[in-house]
Scaffold this active site. Structure first.
Site, PDB file in Angstrom:
ATOM      1  CE  LYS A 113      46.421  37.244  30.214  1.00  0.00           C
ATOM      2  NZ  LYS A 113      45.276  37.997  29.830  1.00  0.00           N
ATOM      3  CE  LYS A 195      39.357  35.910  35.687  1.00  0.00           C
ATOM      4  NZ  LYS A 195      40.177  37.015  36.040  1.00  0.00           N
ATOM      5  CE  LYS A 198      39.972  45.286  34.612  1.00  0.00           C
ATOM      6  NZ  LYS A 198      41.240  44.568  34.742  1.00  0.00           N
TER       7      LYS A 198
HETATM    8  P1  TYM Z   1      42.441  42.641  37.424  1.00  0.00           P
HETATM    9  O1  TYM Z   1      42.618  43.990  36.814  1.00  0.00           O
HETATM   10  O2  TYM Z   1      42.184  41.502  36.511  1.00  0.00           O
HETATM   11  O3  TYM Z   1      41.257  42.665  38.481  1.00  0.00           O
HETATM   12  C1  TYM Z   1      41.198  43.661  39.488  1.00  0.00           C
HETATM   13  C2  TYM Z   1      40.629  43.056  40.766  1.00  0.00           C
HETATM   14  O4  TYM Z   1      39.322  42.506  40.531  1.00  0.00           O
HETATM   15  C3  TYM Z   1      39.281  41.143  40.963  1.00  0.00           C
HETATM   16  N1  TYM Z   1      38.409  40.403  40.027  1.00  0.00           N
HETATM   17  C4  TYM Z   1      37.373  39.644  40.425  1.00  0.00           C
HETATM   18  N2  TYM Z   1      36.880  39.345  41.637  1.00  0.00           N
HETATM   19  C5  TYM Z   1      35.781  38.555  41.702  1.00  0.00           C
HETATM   20  N3  TYM Z   1      35.157  38.052  40.583  1.00  0.00           N
HETATM   21  C6  TYM Z   1      35.627  38.304  39.336  1.00  0.00           C
HETATM   22  N4  TYM Z   1      35.006  37.844  38.268  1.00  0.00           N
HETATM   23  C7  TYM Z   1      36.786  39.134  39.215  1.00  0.00           C
HETATM   24  N5  TYM Z   1      37.513  39.602  38.157  1.00  0.00           N
HETATM   25  C8  TYM Z   1      38.501  40.368  38.687  1.00  0.00           C
HETATM   26  C9  TYM Z   1      40.722  40.658  40.876  1.00  0.00           C
HETATM   27  O5  TYM Z   1      40.931  39.558  41.731  1.00  0.00           O
HETATM   28  C10 TYM Z   1      41.484  41.887  41.302  1.00  0.00           C
HETATM   29  O6  TYM Z   1      41.527  41.985  42.705  1.00  0.00           O
HETATM   30  N6  TYM Z   1      47.134  41.339  38.401  1.00  0.00           N
HETATM   31  C11 TYM Z   1      46.014  42.119  38.893  1.00  0.00           C
HETATM   32  C12 TYM Z   1      46.327  43.592  39.073  1.00  0.00           C
HETATM   33  C13 TYM Z   1      47.503  43.846  39.947  1.00  0.00           C
HETATM   34  C14 TYM Z   1      47.568  43.730  41.374  1.00  0.00           C
HETATM   35  C15 TYM Z   1      48.892  44.082  41.724  1.00  0.00           C
HETATM   36  C16 TYM Z   1      46.635  43.359  42.348  1.00  0.00           C
HETATM   37  C17 TYM Z   1      48.716  44.259  39.517  1.00  0.00           C
HETATM   38  N7  TYM Z   1      49.572  44.399  40.579  1.00  0.00           N
HETATM   39  C18 TYM Z   1      49.304  44.082  43.061  1.00  0.00           C
HETATM   40  C19 TYM Z   1      47.063  43.360  43.688  1.00  0.00           C
HETATM   41  C20 TYM Z   1      48.372  43.718  44.034  1.00  0.00           C
HETATM   42  C21 TYM Z   1      44.896  42.001  37.885  1.00  0.00           C
HETATM   43  O7  TYM Z   1      45.116  41.729  36.731  1.00  0.00           O
HETATM   44  O8  TYM Z   1      43.673  42.326  38.373  1.00  0.00           O
END
Ligand code: TYM
Length: 331
Positions: A113, A195, A198
């Protein structure tokens, strides 16, 4: 025996994509019957990038709808907005006192970031893993279904739990990453640059909201090569296409194309046509259901409100135990 506690969240920073589905949501759906599940929209985490206040609600409601359209049942799990549980920021504050600047600065996602948005390196970004730990520990979560990119954050959550326990007495479990066997942990973007995400490479990301035409167009442009080279492993962006073929279609659909690749006779055009049709059939029902759900805002509000109440019941018990252990109990 009481059910094990599962916690996971998704940031409301954009449209959900196949990576979110296969890395996370698919596991949520499989876990909802057997575990005590808390799944949330991480709207506080989304604030680190200063989203337009006018868009926040639409984003939260869309993420909620896409989760339900993917098969999550709000009757079976607590489905809520992170910001509806004030005990989370309270625990975040407590954990910030045992999280150190040096370790937070070393986190790879923080370093990314800093590189990507040098004009906005705020303290929320630095303490992002602390808020994540609070999200999980506020329910004493034991299992956390997430994709590969979140593993380091989970390790930090375990460190914070352990540190709290050492200082104040055994209280929090050490949460573990959870995945079913053979589950995909990382879906790459179709241009092979990293990867699926979003907000980056939107033309190489398949969103759950993409229409059929857009999906076909994106897959037609997916990066391929001139075919296998003897002695060289399959490139990861080609592997990614085979993976998508086998998980959106079936392993049986993918096999003939893998055989053709190994035999040196792969025709990527044919393979992409098959993949496009499988992805279209996979995404279409989720997209259509999600559009329907988003039309009924009152129903979504009720889901959030009920989910928030379930989450707060659990969170308020855990925070009062933490307060006592820390010594904040004056009355
Ligand atoms: P986020 O919003 O970026 O992604 C949500 C979930 O999707 C998974 N993910 C992927 N898995 C496989 N391939 C990809 N290309 C890919 N992109 C995203 C992420 O691993 C995630 O499981 N910090 C977290 C959100 C969060 C969270 C938490 C998760 C906040 N508090 C507590 C678990 C527990 C995040 O930004 O995920």
């Amino acid at each position: 025996m009481s059910k094990e506690i599962v916690v996971s969240g998704i940031r409301s920073t954009g449209h959900l994509h196949l990576g979110n589905y296969f890395g996370a949501i698919q596991n949520y759906v499989k876990m909802q019957d057997e575990y005590n599940c808390y799944f949330f929209v991480a709207d506080y985490h989304a604030l680190t990038t200063h989203p337009d206040p006018k868009e926040l609600k639409t984003n939260v409601f869309r993420v909620l709808s896409e989760n339900i359209a993917s098969g999550l049942d709000p009757e079976k799990v607590a489905l809520y907005a992170q910001s509806d549980v004030p005990e989370i920021p309270e625990l975040y504050l407590m954990l910030n006192m045992i999280a150190y600047k040096g370790e937070l600065e070393k986190v790879p996602t923080f370093k990314d970031k800093v590189r990507l948005q040098p004009e906005n390196v705020n303290a929320g970004l630095l303490t992002y893993p602390v808020l994540m730990a609070a999200d999980i520990l506020i329910h004493k979560g034991a299992k956390v279904p997430v994709g590969k990119d979140q593993e380091q954050h989970l390790e930090m959550a375990r460190n914070f739990a352990q540190r709290f326990n050492t200082r104040y007495g055994d209280y929090f479990p050490e949460p573990q990453v959870f995945r079913f066997n053979n589950d995909t942990v990382k879906i790459m973007s179709l241009d092979g640059t990293g990867k699926m995400s979003k907000s980056e490479n939107i033309n190489a990301t398949i969103y759950l909201s993409d229409d059929d035409y857009t999906i076909r167009k994106k897959i037609a442009k997916a990066k391929t090569d001139a075919g296998p080279v003897e002695g060289q492993p399959m490139p990861d962006f080609i592997q990614n296409l085979f993976t998508l073929l086998s998980i959106t279609g079936s392993p049986e659909t993918a096999q003939p194309y893998i055989n053709a690749y190994n035999g040196g006779s792969i025709r990527y055009g044919d393979m992409k046509k098959q993949l496009a049709e499988d992805v279209v059939s996979f995404v279409r029902p989720i997209r259509e259901r999600s559009i329907e759900l988003q039309k009924d805002e009152a129903a979504l509000r009720k889901i959030l409100k009920d989910g928030g109440e379930k989450a707060r019941a659990s969170a308020s018990a855990v925070i009062s135990g933490a307060r006592k252990l820390i010594g904040i109990s004056y009355y």
